[in-house]
Write a protein that holds these residues in place. Sequence first.
Motif, PDB file in Angstrom:
ATOM      1  N   ALA A  45       1.220  -1.427  -0.269  1.00 55.20           N
ATOM      2  CA  ALA A  45      -0.097  -0.062  -0.116  1.00 55.20           C
ATOM      3  C   ALA A  45       0.841   1.487  -0.258  1.00 55.20           C
ATOM      4  O   ALA A  45       2.054   0.916  -0.078  1.00 55.20           O
ATOM      5  N   VAL A  46       0.296   2.781  -0.302  1.00 56.15           N
ATOM      6  CA  VAL A  46       0.724   3.220  -0.494  1.00 56.15           C
ATOM      7  C   VAL A  46       0.365   4.544  -0.769  1.00 56.15           C
ATOM      8  O   VAL A  46      -0.946   4.517  -1.499  1.00 56.15           O
ATOM      9  N   THR A  47       0.245   5.432  -0.241  1.00 55.33           N
ATOM     10  CA  THR A  47      -0.091   6.596   0.329  1.00 55.33           C
ATOM     11  C   THR A  47       0.589   8.127  -0.263  1.00 55.33           C
ATOM     12  O   THR A  47       1.513   8.343  -1.338  1.00 55.33           O
ATOM     13  N   ARG A  48      -0.232   9.072  -1.174  1.00 54.20           N
ATOM     14  CA  ARG A  48      -0.422   9.905  -1.793  1.00 54.20           C
ATOM     15  C   ARG A  48       1.295  11.124  -1.940  1.00 54.20           C
ATOM     16  O   ARG A  48       2.360  11.375  -2.494  1.00 54.20           O
ATOM     17  N   ASP A  49       1.867  10.897  -0.747  1.00 55.04           N
ATOM     18  CA  ASP A  49       2.985  11.189   0.037  1.00 55.04           C
ATOM     19  C   ASP A  49       4.532  10.059  -0.097  1.00 55.04           C
ATOM     20  O   ASP A  49       5.321  10.071   0.609  1.00 55.04           O
ATOM     21  N   ALA A  50       3.877   8.775  -0.977  1.00 54.09           N
ATOM     22  CA  ALA A  50       4.631   7.453  -0.542  1.00 54.09           C
ATOM     23  C   ALA A  50       5.823   7.781   0.777  1.00 54.09           C
ATOM     24  O   ALA A  50       6.562   6.664   0.700  1.00 54.09           O
ATOM     25  N   ARG A  51       4.563   7.266   1.302  1.00 53.18           N
ATOM     26  CA  ARG A  51       4.236   6.604   2.092  1.00 53.18           C
ATOM     27  C   ARG A  51       4.313   4.799   1.873  1.00 53.18           C
ATOM     28  O   ARG A  51       3.583   4.993   1.742  1.00 53.18           O
ATOM     29  N   VAL A  52       4.979   3.124   2.407  1.00 54.60           N
ATOM     30  CA  VAL A  52       4.738   2.817   1.329  1.00 54.60           C
ATOM     31  C   VAL A  52       4.338   1.638   2.744  1.00 54.60           C
ATOM     32  O   VAL A  52       5.395   0.946   3.652  1.00 54.60           O
ATOM     33  N   LEU A  53       3.810   0.768   2.843  1.00 57.40           N
ATOM     34  CA  LEU A  53       3.231  -0.372   3.284  1.00 57.40           C
ATOM     35  C   LEU A  53       3.347  -1.245   2.862  1.00 57.40           C
ATOM     36  O   LEU A  53       2.533  -1.934   1.879  1.00 57.40           O
ATOM     37  N   GLY A  54       3.746  -2.288   3.392  1.00 56.07           N
ATOM     38  CA  GLY A  54       3.942  -3.741   2.683  1.00 56.07           C
ATOM     39  C   GLY A  54       4.970  -4.058   2.177  1.00 56.07           C
ATOM     40  O   GLY A  54       5.636  -3.671   1.459  1.00 56.07           O
ATOM     41  N   SER A  55       4.966  -5.737   1.205  1.00 57.41           N
ATOM     42  CA  SER A  55       5.581  -5.868  -0.031  1.00 57.41           C
ATOM     43  C   SER A  55       4.832  -6.928  -0.480  1.00 57.41           C
ATOM     44  O   SER A  55       4.450  -8.306  -0.169  1.00 57.41           O
ATOM     45  N   ILE A  56       5.149  -6.535  -2.433  1.00 59.37           N
ATOM     46  CA  ILE A  56       5.006  -7.773  -3.086  1.00 59.37           C
ATOM     47  C   ILE A  56       5.935  -8.745  -3.596  1.00 59.37           C
ATOM     48  O   ILE A  56       5.410  -9.841  -4.181  1.00 59.37           O
ATOM     49  N   SER A  57       6.928  -8.384  -3.067  1.00 60.88           N
ATOM     50  CA  SER A  57       8.164  -9.282  -3.342  1.00 60.88           C
ATOM     51  C   SER A  57       9.371  -8.787  -2.305  1.00 60.88           C
ATOM     52  O   SER A  57       9.251  -8.701  -1.281  1.00 60.88           O
ATOM     53  N   GLY A  58      10.194  -9.749  -2.661  1.00 60.21           N
ATOM     54  CA  GLY A  58      11.771  -9.601  -1.562  1.00 60.21           C
ATOM     55  C   GLY A  58      12.266  -8.962  -2.133  1.00 60.21           C
ATOM     56  O   GLY A  58      13.588  -7.681  -1.416  1.00 60.21           O
TER      57      GLY A  58
END
Length: 324
Positions: free
Chosen positions: A39-52
């Motif tokens: 997940a990503v917010t408009r100010d590019a805060r990132v949560l989680g992962s889809i790969s390594g």
Amino acid sequence: MLELAADLVPLLDAGVPVAAVTVTRVARSAPRGVGASLAVTRDARVLGSISGGCVESDAVMLGLDVLRTGGIRRARFGFTDDGAVTPIAAGLACGGAVDVVAYRLDETMRPALEDVRAGREATLRLDLDGVPLELHHAAPPRLVILGAGEHAAALCRLGAAAGFAVTVCDGWALLVTRERFPDATELVVAAPHEYLAGLPSPDARTAVCVLTHDERLDVPALRTALRLPVGFVGAMGARATVARRAALLRGAGVTDAELSRLHSPLGLDLGGSTPEETALSVIAEIVASRNAAGARPLRELPGTRLHLIADDTAPESSCAVRSA
């Protein structure tokens, strides 16, 4: 996406625009499976992962594009079916590919997210431009720790970090405190065997670890635990303690078949000695037991050296990213 509920619900509460990028298909092999989300917010805060980590930046850009333009975006990260190479990004280091869909979160998703945050099973069904997507999140496995000493505190910390809903039970209220066990889902002041006798919904995803270090408590607790339909029962102790406790359990009516379920001494041989190292060995044994794994080093096993989600039906081709 549901696995990120603890972080996503507060963002929804605050009205923060959030996009999710979710894996919808895995070809060949990939570090994470279908349903894994970033997940990503408009100010590019990132949560989680889809790969390594090999395609996270492209997934973030896809999510930001959804937040900027609206709508649904789809992409493939990794090998393309036709072998063509695009200049967008390198693919998955493991040689596979994942199809993903990016979409914006909205209030219709809140009930499922709230359920997951509360530790309940949940299913979220989405219609993304006419293409259905179903995300399911099981309730977390349970770890019941009987005893509230320093080894129990370390096991609670590592168990919670490994995704268990942890219950700590001890008869001494002075030890069973939120300060000592901040990561516990539940704290219980009771005699361990009495708590186990009323344990709600014990199942194969429940692990019971006896760390009371007192035979007067160990024996009735283990006698009760070994007769429950739980997936794992373990008890800490030196080998002399284990042998003496086994004799006491037989004397208390525990059968050899019931006793054969007991993991004791508890933990895998990792050579550690601190409470934290011991806790790591216990969690490792629980996970290995649950997955019927041999707990051998991956380098000694044939085939892939990583635990990857695999689908060998995809053809070999060049590593690239293809956007829909």
